[in-house]
Design a protein around this motif. Structure first.
Motif, mmCIF file in Angstrom:
data_model
loop_
_atom_site.group_PDB
_atom_site.id
_atom_site.type_symbol
_atom_site.label_atom_id
_atom_site.label_comp_id
_atom_site.label_asym_id
_atom_site.label_seq_id
_atom_site.Cartn_x
_atom_site.Cartn_y
_atom_site.Cartn_z
ATOM 1 N N THR A 181 0.829 -1.208 0.000
ATOM 2 C CA THR A 181 0.000 0.000 0.000
ATOM 3 C C THR A 181 0.861 1.254 0.000
ATOM 4 O O THR A 181 0.545 2.260 -0.657
ATOM 5 N N LEU A 182 1.979 1.200 0.734
ATOM 6 C CA LEU A 182 2.852 2.371 0.850
ATOM 7 C C LEU A 182 3.810 2.530 -0.322
ATOM 8 O O LEU A 182 4.324 3.618 -0.563
ATOM 9 N N ALA A 183 4.075 1.445 -1.032
ATOM 10 C CA ALA A 183 5.064 1.479 -2.119
ATOM 11 C C ALA A 183 4.615 2.417 -3.241
ATOM 12 O O ALA A 183 3.429 2.503 -3.564
ATOM 13 N N SER A 184 5.591 3.120 -3.843
ATOM 14 C CA SER A 184 5.266 4.068 -4.916
ATOM 15 C C SER A 184 4.984 3.373 -6.235
ATOM 16 O O SER A 184 4.322 3.924 -7.107
ATOM 17 N N GLY A 185 5.480 2.162 -6.402
ATOM 18 C CA GLY A 185 5.227 1.415 -7.635
ATOM 19 C C GLY A 185 4.999 -0.051 -7.308
ATOM 20 O O GLY A 185 4.415 -0.382 -6.274
ATOM 21 N N ILE A 223 8.807 -3.114 -3.778
ATOM 22 C CA ILE A 223 8.760 -2.830 -2.346
ATOM 23 C C ILE A 223 10.180 -2.699 -1.817
ATOM 24 O O ILE A 223 11.020 -3.585 -2.044
ATOM 25 N N THR A 224 10.440 -1.603 -1.117
ATOM 26 C CA THR A 224 11.762 -1.362 -0.547
ATOM 27 C C THR A 224 11.747 -1.651 0.952
ATOM 28 O O THR A 224 10.680 -1.841 1.561
ATOM 29 N N ALA A 225 12.933 -1.660 1.563
ATOM 30 C CA ALA A 225 13.031 -1.871 3.006
ATOM 31 C C ALA A 225 12.288 -0.783 3.764
ATOM 32 O O ALA A 225 11.669 -1.027 4.801
ATOM 33 N N GLU A 226 12.331 0.454 3.231
ATOM 34 C CA GLU A 226 11.634 1.564 3.887
ATOM 35 C C GLU A 226 10.126 1.337 3.890
ATOM 36 O O GLU A 226 9.436 1.664 4.859
ATOM 37 N N ASP A 227 9.596 0.759 2.805
ATOM 38 C CA ASP A 227 8.159 0.487 2.723
ATOM 39 C C ASP A 227 7.716 -0.504 3.792
ATOM 40 O O ASP A 227 6.564 -0.480 4.249
ATOM 41 N N LEU A 228 8.611 -1.407 4.197
ATOM 42 C CA LEU A 228 8.251 -2.435 5.178
ATOM 43 C C LEU A 228 8.025 -1.852 6.567
ATOM 44 O O LEU A 228 7.308 -2.444 7.376
ATOM 45 N N GLN A 229 8.650 -0.731 6.883
ATOM 46 C CA GLN A 229 8.503 -0.061 8.179
ATOM 47 C C GLN A 229 8.833 -0.999 9.340
ATOM 48 O O GLN A 229 8.079 -1.123 10.309
ATOM 49 N N LEU A 230 9.959 -1.668 9.255
ATOM 50 C CA LEU A 230 10.365 -2.596 10.306
ATOM 51 C C LEU A 230 11.372 -1.974 11.277
ATOM 52 O O LEU A 230 11.766 -2.634 12.235
ATOM 53 N N THR A 231 11.757 -0.721 11.060
ATOM 54 C CA THR A 231 12.821 -0.117 11.878
ATOM 55 C C THR A 231 12.415 0.053 13.333
ATOM 56 O O THR A 231 13.253 0.000 14.230
ATOM 57 N N ALA A 232 11.127 0.245 13.579
ATOM 58 C CA ALA A 232 10.679 0.458 14.953
ATOM 59 C C ALA A 232 10.500 -0.840 15.709
ATOM 60 O O ALA A 232 10.248 -0.845 16.892
ATOM 61 N N ALA A 233 10.625 -1.962 15.015
ATOM 62 C CA ALA A 233 10.381 -3.259 15.657
ATOM 63 C C ALA A 233 11.701 -3.915 16.015
ATOM 64 O O ALA A 233 12.687 -3.799 15.304
#
Length: 476
Positions: A387-391, A394-404
């Motif tokens: 849903t967040l990906a621009s195309g 899917i990138t690592a940033e799109d996964l939003q795993l940094t806070a976990a």
């Protein structure tokens, strides 16, 4: 089952052999009888049978030796053992050794007929190099049934842990032994139970899943066993329970450790006697149900702590199937994620046929992450990322795993609680964990409870205590 089916009956009592032979004949099944182990082995060497019924006690050996011979020389043939009344140890030993099922003396003809029908309905075992009918195309998914997209995703992979799980599922499908499925929340315990059912002789009958932690204690007996009209206020008509609904099929008891002790006693008797009594009834009714249970807790520890009955534990945990966590199968994550993305693309409302791809940095991030919610959490992460990906990448940033927290963390961002007292800190952390679980499961409270490792009732209590329930109700 047809007129060509043949059954070998092994028992040193002539009247038992005659009773079994008459019952089989009325079902259109031919049979041979043997009074000793030696006679049985001679008949097995000279003939082909679809089922073997053997007594546990024979003049020149025991039924387990017959079972061992059949397992080694005729692996396609199911073996059912006949045990003395109340001989639980013998029955469990036979099931652990690979018996299809057991009967206790005096033999109930209704239970005998149900066992025979079930055994003769077993699908054939695939030979080396062959796939049984309705096999999945994917060679990694060798469970022998046509799986749904999510089933395939959970069971795909070449890790030794997943290969062992698939092999065990295929083996358990050819037995009626009670199975206890262990594993963390989100590791696919219910899917494994469904596959055991779908690949076995009960595949055409109901599969009834029950979340034991979601049933109020005062309703448990009526929910499990049904009730008669007028049994209590509100009982306007007769109603069947879970056991009647699953008759002929499989009853899956998820989070069985949440059953209160009084209900554990009633469940034990229903499993042992294969009979249930509706609330308000004076008579019992026979039920033919295979029980598969599951929990994310350690049942042996629950027994030690006095919150789970030891006798019920031994009844449910005849054979254990362990579903591995995602952390144990990191090398399988890329192909697993690909299967889930394919599923998401196929189910998109826009009818998109383009499957999103994971960039290398995204794959690395997924393999590093701990996934406390296992496959269920992986699917939620991928759906959010797409849903967040621009195309369509899917990138690592799109996964939003940094806070976990990686490698087995709780999946909740660290919280600055330095200005709070200890009770306030704990409540703040508990609230954040619950909200994170609710968001991950799209506010499905049953799924959130599983993700958090608590019962549904415990989650509901905590939500009420912390004011989360009222807060969510006001938003609706």
């Amino acid at each position: 089952m047809n007129a060509k089916s043949h059954v070998l009956v092994v028992d040193d009592e002539a009247d038992i052999r005659e009773l079994l032979a008459m019952t089989l004949a009325r079902m259109g099944v031919e049979s041979h009888g043997a009074a000793t182990r030696e006679e049985a082995l001679a008949l097995l060497a000279a003939n082909s049978y679809n089922l073997c019924l053997t007594d546990m006690r024979l003049p020149d050996g025991d039924g387990l030796s017959v079972l061992e011979y059949v397992t080694r020389n005729h692996p396609q043939m199911p073996v059912a053992v006949i045990t003395a009344h109340g001989s639980t140890e013998n029955a469990v030993a036979a099931l652990k050794a690979g018996a299809f099922d057991y009967l206790a003396k005096p033999v109930s003809l209704e239970q005998l007929r149900a066992l025979i029908r079930s055994a003769l309905s077993l699908p054939p075992v695939a030979r080396a190099g062959q796939s049984p009918r309705n096999d999945a195309v994917d060679e990694n998914n060798s469970v022998g049934v046509e799986p749904s997209a999510q089933d395939t995703a959970v069971l795909v992979g070449n890790s030794s842990q997943m290969q062992q799980a698939r092999q065990m599922i295929a083996k358990l499908a050819r037995s009626q032994a009670p199975v206890h499925v262990t594993g963390e929340s989100g590791s696919g315990k219910e899917l494994a139970a469904r596959l055991i059912h779908d690949k076995g002789s009960r595949q055409a009958q109901p599969f009834v899943p029950v979340n034991c932690g979601a049933i109020p204690e005062n309703l448990m007996e009526s929910e499990f066993f049904g009730y008669k009209k007028g049994a209590f206020t509100g009982a306007a008509a007769d109603r069947d329970g879970f056991f009647q609904a699953a008759n002929g099929g499989t009853l899956f008891l998820d989070e069985v450790a949440d059953l209160p002790l009084p209900m554990q006693v009633k469940l034990l008797r229903a499993i042992q006697e294969k009979k249930v009594r509706k609330v308000g009834s004076t008579t019992e009714e026979n039920v033919d149900v295979r029980v598969i249970s599951a929990t994310h807790r350690n049942l042996a520890d629950e027994v030690k702590n006095g919150v789970f009955r030891q006798d019920l534990y031994y009844r449910l945990n005849v054979i254990e199937l362990r579903m591995p966590s995602l952390r144990e199968m990191r090398d399988d994550i890329p192909v697993l994620a690909g299967m889930l993305l394919q599923k998401l693309a196929g189910g998109s409302g826009g009818g998109s046929s383009t499957v999103p791809q994971l960039r290398e940095d995204a794959v690395a991030a997924l393999q590093k992450y701990g996934f406390p919610g296992n496959v269920r959490e992986l699917e939620n992460v991928l759906e959010r990322a797409w849903t967040l990906a621009s195309g369509d990448e899917i990138t690592a940033e799109d996964l939003q795993l940094t806070a976990a927290a990686p490698d087995g963390g709780d999946g909740v961002a660290d919280l600055d609680t330095s200005a709070l007292s200890l009770p306030e800190k704990l409540e703040s952390m508990e609230r954040k964990a619950i909200m994170a679980a609710l968001e991950k499961t799209r506010y499905n409270r049953t799924a959130a409870a599983k993700l958090l490792g608590v019962s549904f009732r415990a989650l509901r209590y905590r939500m009420e205590r912390l004011g989360i329930k009222d807060e969510l109700d006001q938003k609706r």
